[in-house]
Design a protein around this motif. Sequence first.
Motif, PDB file in Angstrom:
ATOM      1  N   MET A 107       0.822  -1.200   0.000  1.00  0.00           N
ATOM      2  CA  MET A 107       0.000   0.000   0.000  1.00  0.00           C
ATOM      3  C   MET A 107       0.863   1.260   0.000  1.00  0.00           C
ATOM      4  N   HIS A 108       1.970   1.233   0.729  1.00  0.00           N
ATOM      5  CA  HIS A 108       2.862   2.390   0.769  1.00  0.00           C
ATOM      6  C   HIS A 108       3.428   2.673  -0.620  1.00  0.00           C
ATOM      7  N   THR A 109       3.831   1.629  -1.321  1.00  0.00           N
ATOM      8  CA  THR A 109       4.345   1.790  -2.680  1.00  0.00           C
ATOM      9  C   THR A 109       3.269   2.318  -3.619  1.00  0.00           C
ATOM     10  N   LEU A 110       2.063   1.777  -3.494  1.00  0.00           N
ATOM     11  CA  LEU A 110       0.963   2.210  -4.351  1.00  0.00           C
ATOM     12  C   LEU A 110       0.611   3.668  -4.098  1.00  0.00           C
ATOM     13  N   PHE A 111       0.572   4.073  -2.819  1.00  0.00           N
ATOM     14  CA  PHE A 111       0.248   5.460  -2.502  1.00  0.00           C
ATOM     15  C   PHE A 111       1.331   6.416  -3.016  1.00  0.00           C
ATOM     16  N   ASP A 112       2.580   5.971  -3.013  1.00  0.00           N
ATOM     17  CA  ASP A 112       3.649   6.792  -3.588  1.00  0.00           C
ATOM     18  C   ASP A 112       3.425   7.012  -5.083  1.00  0.00           C
ATOM     19  N   GLU A 113       2.975   5.954  -5.764  1.00  0.00           N
ATOM     20  CA  GLU A 113       2.681   6.087  -7.197  1.00  0.00           C
ATOM     21  C   GLU A 113       1.543   7.075  -7.428  1.00  0.00           C
ATOM     22  N   VAL A 114       0.488   6.951  -6.619  1.00  0.00           N
ATOM     23  CA  VAL A 114      -0.653   7.847  -6.774  1.00  0.00           C
ATOM     24  C   VAL A 114      -0.252   9.279  -6.453  1.00  0.00           C
ATOM     25  N   ARG A 115       0.560   9.476  -5.419  1.00  0.00           N
ATOM     26  CA  ARG A 115       1.013  10.815  -5.041  1.00  0.00           C
ATOM     27  C   ARG A 115       1.857  11.443  -6.147  1.00  0.00           C
ATOM     28  N   GLY A 116       2.720  10.630  -6.735  1.00  0.00           N
ATOM     29  CA  GLY A 116       3.526  11.139  -7.824  1.00  0.00           C
ATOM     30  C   GLY A 116       2.701  11.464  -9.049  1.00  0.00           C
ATOM     31  N   CYS A 117       1.705  10.635  -9.307  1.00  0.00           N
ATOM     32  CA  CYS A 117       0.845  10.867 -10.462  1.00  0.00           C
ATOM     33  C   CYS A 117       0.032  12.141 -10.273  1.00  0.00           C
ATOM     34  N   ALA A 118      -0.466  12.360  -9.062  1.00  0.00           N
ATOM     35  CA  ALA A 118      -1.239  13.565  -8.786  1.00  0.00           C
ATOM     36  C   ALA A 118      -0.374  14.801  -8.918  1.00  0.00           C
ATOM     37  N   SER A 119       0.910  14.708  -8.550  1.00  0.00           N
ATOM     38  CA  SER A 119       1.816  15.848  -8.647  1.00  0.00           C
ATOM     39  C   SER A 119       2.153  16.174 -10.089  1.00  0.00           C
ATOM     40  N   CYS A 120       2.302  15.132 -10.909  1.00  0.00           N
ATOM     41  CA  CYS A 120       2.684  15.341 -12.309  1.00  0.00           C
ATOM     42  C   CYS A 120       1.513  15.714 -13.198  1.00  0.00           C
ATOM     43  N   ARG A 121       0.298  15.454 -12.747  1.00  0.00           N
ATOM     44  CA  ARG A 121      -0.883  15.686 -13.583  1.00  0.00           C
ATOM     45  C   ARG A 121      -0.781  14.919 -14.904  1.00  0.00           C
ATOM     46  N   ASN A 122      -0.290  13.718 -14.825  1.00  0.00           N
ATOM     47  CA  ASN A 122      -0.099  12.916 -16.042  1.00  0.00           C
ATOM     48  C   ASN A 122      -0.663  11.521 -15.823  1.00  0.00           C
ATOM     49  N   THR A 123      -1.866  11.451 -15.315  1.00  0.00           N
ATOM     50  CA  THR A 123      -2.410  10.195 -14.829  1.00  0.00           C
ATOM     51  C   THR A 123      -2.650   9.168 -15.934  1.00  0.00           C
ATOM     52  N   LYS A 124      -3.199   9.598 -17.047  1.00  0.00           N
ATOM     53  CA  LYS A 124      -3.590   8.631 -18.067  1.00  0.00           C
ATOM     54  C   LYS A 124      -2.391   8.012 -18.782  1.00  0.00           C
ATOM     55  N   ASP A 125      -1.277   8.729 -18.822  1.00  0.00           N
ATOM     56  CA  ASP A 125      -0.128   8.220 -19.553  1.00  0.00           C
ATOM     57  C   ASP A 125       0.863   7.463 -18.686  1.00  0.00           C
ATOM     58  N   SER A 126       0.840   7.671 -17.388  1.00  0.00           N
ATOM     59  CA  SER A 126       1.853   7.041 -16.531  1.00  0.00           C
ATOM     60  C   SER A 126       1.280   5.944 -15.665  1.00  0.00           C
ATOM     61  N   VAL A 127       0.652   6.320 -14.548  1.00  0.00           N
ATOM     62  CA  VAL A 127       0.222   5.311 -13.585  1.00  0.00           C
ATOM     63  C   VAL A 127      -0.971   4.508 -14.091  1.00  0.00           C
ATOM     64  N   CYS A 128      -1.946   5.179 -14.670  1.00  0.00           N
ATOM     65  CA  CYS A 128      -3.141   4.468 -15.126  1.00  0.00           C
ATOM     66  C   CYS A 128      -2.782   3.364 -16.108  1.00  0.00           C
ATOM     67  N   LYS A 129      -1.857   3.640 -16.991  1.00  0.00           N
ATOM     68  CA  LYS A 129      -1.492   2.663 -18.004  1.00  0.00           C
ATOM     69  C   LYS A 129      -0.948   1.391 -17.384  1.00  0.00           C
ATOM     70  N   SER A 130      -0.178   1.526 -16.294  1.00  0.00           N
ATOM     71  CA  SER A 130       0.398   0.352 -15.635  1.00  0.00           C
ATOM     72  C   SER A 130      -0.570  -0.318 -14.678  1.00  0.00           C
ATOM     73  N   LEU A 131      -1.577   0.422 -14.227  1.00  0.00           N
ATOM     74  CA  LEU A 131      -2.508  -0.122 -13.245  1.00  0.00           C
ATOM     75  C   LEU A 131      -3.713  -0.816 -13.873  1.00  0.00           C
ATOM     76  N   ARG A 132      -4.034  -0.491 -15.103  1.00  0.00           N
ATOM     77  CA  ARG A 132      -5.234  -1.057 -15.718  1.00  0.00           C
ATOM     78  C   ARG A 132      -5.152  -2.574 -15.832  1.00  0.00           C
ATOM     79  N   THR A 133      -3.961  -3.091 -16.004  1.00  0.00           N
ATOM     80  CA  THR A 133      -3.794  -4.537 -16.130  1.00  0.00           C
ATOM     81  C   THR A 133      -3.719  -5.222 -14.773  1.00  0.00           C
ATOM     82  N   GLY A 134      -3.721  -4.466 -13.687  1.00  0.00           N
ATOM     83  CA  GLY A 134      -3.634  -5.047 -12.358  1.00  0.00           C
ATOM     84  C   GLY A 134      -4.977  -5.578 -11.875  1.00  0.00           C
TER      85      GLY A 134
END
Length: 228
Positions: free
Chosen positions: A45-72
């Motif tokens: 969960m700590h690792t996942l929250f770091d990914e979400v925090r970074g994605c929220a900071s970059c404002r690049n959700t659809k191209d970075s984290v979402c792409k890797s999480l959709r297959t999860g």
Amino acid sequence: MIAEQIASMGMMGWPLAVASCLSFALILERLITYATLPSLGRKGMHTLFDEVRGCASCRNTKDSVCKSLRTGKGIRQGIAVLLSHSSASKTMREEVAGLWLLKQKRTLHSWLKPLMLIGILAPMLGLLGTVMGLIDMFRNIAAVQGPVTPDILADGLWVAMFTTAFGLMVAIPSLAAAHGLGVWANHYMSRLEFAMNHANLLLEGLKMDEHGLADEAEGTACLKAVAA
């Protein structure tokens, strides 16, 4: 040989045998389903929250984290649903998260009610078989010409009482599994709800750790890239 023993219990023998097979199959299916659920441990969960925090900071959700999480699976899929609606309001994301959690709850609690129903009906079927066995025993006693020996009584009582015992042997594991697996599912759902709520707040830019305390550290790779 098994078929003969089931037939010896009278007309309730086969319904109880079918109930026992269904109960075993449902318990096994639920155990396999729960055992293959993605882990919700603190480290993951700590690792996942770091990914979400970074994605929220970059404002690049659809191209970075979402792409890797959709297959999860499991929570990663739920986070991907939130991230895919990152442009929506917080209230709208809560509605989306609520629908996703409702779907997960239905999946986790499926087949628990039929298992509980088997646990309730099995002893009643056993009791009905006992009563019918006693009726047959007294009918046979009435048909006996001469003294009634203990062998006649013992044989009829054994068949009648074994039906009740068989019903209880089906009911106790079924009820125990239904309640135990229900507790397991509720605990997992509470962890899912916590993770989804936490991720939703992180998308709003709120910095906090897994305990809810304010976190001022800028520990994401994306944020460092933006600062550079």
